[in-house]
Design a protein around this motif. Structure first.
Motif, short mmCIF file in Angstrom:
data_model
loop_
_atom_site.label_atom_id
_atom_site.label_comp_id
_atom_site.label_asym_id
_atom_site.label_seq_id
_atom_site.Cartn_x
_atom_site.Cartn_y
_atom_site.Cartn_z
N LEU A 176 17.64 52.47 -42.01
CA LEU A 176 17.58 52.32 -40.55
C LEU A 176 17.79 53.66 -39.85
N THR A 177 18.72 54.46 -40.36
CA THR A 177 18.97 55.78 -39.78
C THR A 177 17.75 56.67 -39.92
N ASP A 178 17.14 56.68 -41.11
CA ASP A 178 15.94 57.49 -41.34
C ASP A 178 14.79 57.05 -40.44
N LEU A 179 14.61 55.73 -40.32
CA LEU A 179 13.51 55.21 -39.51
C LEU A 179 13.74 55.46 -38.02
N GLN A 180 15.00 55.46 -37.62
CA GLN A 180 15.30 55.76 -36.22
C GLN A 180 14.92 57.21 -35.90
N ALA A 181 15.21 58.11 -36.83
CA ALA A 181 14.84 59.51 -36.63
C ALA A 181 13.31 59.66 -36.56
N GLU A 182 12.61 58.87 -37.36
CA GLU A 182 11.15 58.97 -37.41
C GLU A 182 10.46 58.28 -36.24
N PHE A 183 10.86 57.05 -35.93
CA PHE A 183 10.15 56.25 -34.93
C PHE A 183 10.83 56.21 -33.56
N GLN A 184 12.07 56.67 -33.47
CA GLN A 184 12.81 56.79 -32.22
C GLN A 184 13.15 55.48 -31.49
N PRO A 185 13.34 54.36 -32.18
CA PRO A 185 13.80 53.19 -31.42
C PRO A 185 15.29 53.29 -31.13
N ALA A 186 15.73 52.60 -30.10
CA ALA A 186 17.16 52.41 -29.89
C ALA A 186 17.55 51.16 -30.67
N TYR A 187 18.72 51.18 -31.29
CA TYR A 187 19.22 50.01 -32.01
C TYR A 187 20.37 49.41 -31.22
N LEU A 188 20.33 48.11 -31.06
CA LEU A 188 21.46 47.37 -30.52
C LEU A 188 22.03 46.58 -31.68
N PHE A 189 23.19 47.04 -32.21
CA PHE A 189 23.81 46.39 -33.36
C PHE A 189 24.78 45.34 -32.88
N ILE A 190 24.64 44.15 -33.43
CA ILE A 190 25.60 43.08 -33.21
C ILE A 190 26.28 42.87 -34.55
N SER A 191 27.59 43.11 -34.60
CA SER A 191 28.25 43.05 -35.90
C SER A 191 29.75 42.81 -35.75
N HIS A 192 30.31 42.16 -36.75
CA HIS A 192 31.75 42.03 -36.89
C HIS A 192 32.30 43.10 -37.82
N ASP A 193 31.41 43.81 -38.51
CA ASP A 193 31.80 44.82 -39.47
C ASP A 193 31.97 46.15 -38.74
N LEU A 194 33.22 46.49 -38.47
CA LEU A 194 33.48 47.69 -37.67
C LEU A 194 33.08 48.98 -38.37
N ALA A 195 33.08 48.99 -39.70
CA ALA A 195 32.63 50.17 -40.42
C ALA A 195 31.15 50.41 -40.15
N VAL A 196 30.36 49.36 -40.11
CA VAL A 196 28.93 49.47 -39.80
C VAL A 196 28.75 49.95 -38.37
N VAL A 197 29.49 49.36 -37.45
CA VAL A 197 29.38 49.75 -36.04
C VAL A 197 29.72 51.23 -35.88
N ARG A 198 30.81 51.65 -36.49
CA ARG A 198 31.23 53.05 -36.37
C ARG A 198 30.18 53.99 -36.96
N HIS A 199 29.60 53.61 -38.08
CA HIS A 199 28.60 54.44 -38.76
C HIS A 199 27.30 54.54 -37.96
N MET A 200 26.90 53.45 -37.33
CA MET A 200 25.56 53.38 -36.74
C MET A 200 25.51 53.63 -35.23
N SER A 201 26.63 53.56 -34.55
CA SER A 201 26.58 53.51 -33.09
C SER A 201 27.12 54.76 -32.41
N ASP A 202 26.41 55.20 -31.39
CA ASP A 202 26.88 56.26 -30.52
C ASP A 202 27.81 55.69 -29.45
N ARG A 203 27.48 54.48 -29.01
CA ARG A 203 28.29 53.77 -28.01
C ARG A 203 28.63 52.40 -28.57
#
Length: 174
Positions: free
Chosen positions: A117-144
């Motif tokens: 997902l990180t690689d594809l975001q760099a390539e295709f430039q979508p914004a991701y809205l992550f909905i998660s209970h896994d705070l490690a995932v949120v911290r890793h993937m989210s700017d906000r």
């Protein structure tokens, strides 16, 4: 007009669901499933060009284009989630809503999908809205980050601030 608004929004917003098996039609081949948004949104009516775009996207997510004629049940959970990612990104949306996209995967496959997902975001430039209970995932993937409690946002801001200096009691509890 309400219908016109939603019709214009569909190609701009796509979704990756928690359960990749349930989000892929078992009666369609994975090639048909991944190409379906192109057809439904009228973005690629020509079957040959659509199949080429599907093959390119499958390759981009790490699935061999030779597998286009297989059905979803023939793939592992991680491969199915890669197919769901391909299906969401094939229309080049501006926003991808990711609803617990790795929660059903084991840790090593989860890391692979997050890196994809990180690689594809760099390539295709979508914004991701992550909905998660896994705070490690949120911290890793989210700017906000926004923290919800009882259906309301109780804290929102840069992820660094939320994780290092939580203000709301529920955020601190998490």
């Amino acid at each position: 007009d309400y219908q016109k608004f939603w019709k214009s929004l569909r190609p701009k917003v796509q979704m990756i669901f928690q359960d990749p098996y349930a989000s892929l039609n078992p009666r369609l081949t994975v090639g048909e499933s991944v190409g379906e948004p192109l057809l439904c949104l009228g973005l690629e009516p020509d079957a040959g060009r659509r199949n080429r775009r599907v093959a390119e996207m499958l390759e981009r997510v790490g699935i061999s284009p030779d597998m286009m004629r297989r059905r979803p049940h023939e793939f592992s959970g991680g491969q199915r989630q890669r197919l769901a990612v391909a299906r969401a990104l094939i229309v080049r949306p501006a926003l991808v809503v990711c609803d617990e996209p790795t929660s059903s995967l084991d840790a090593s496959v989860q890391a692979q999908v997050l890196n994809l997902l990180t690689d594809l975001q760099a390539e295709f430039q979508p914004a991701y809205l992550f909905i998660s209970h896994d705070l490690a995932v949120v911290r890793h993937m989210s700017d906000r980050t926004a923290v919800m409690y009882a259906g309301r946002i109780v804290e929102e801001g840069p992820s660094v601030d939320i994780f290092e200096r939580p203000l709301h009691p529920y955020t601190r509890l998490l």
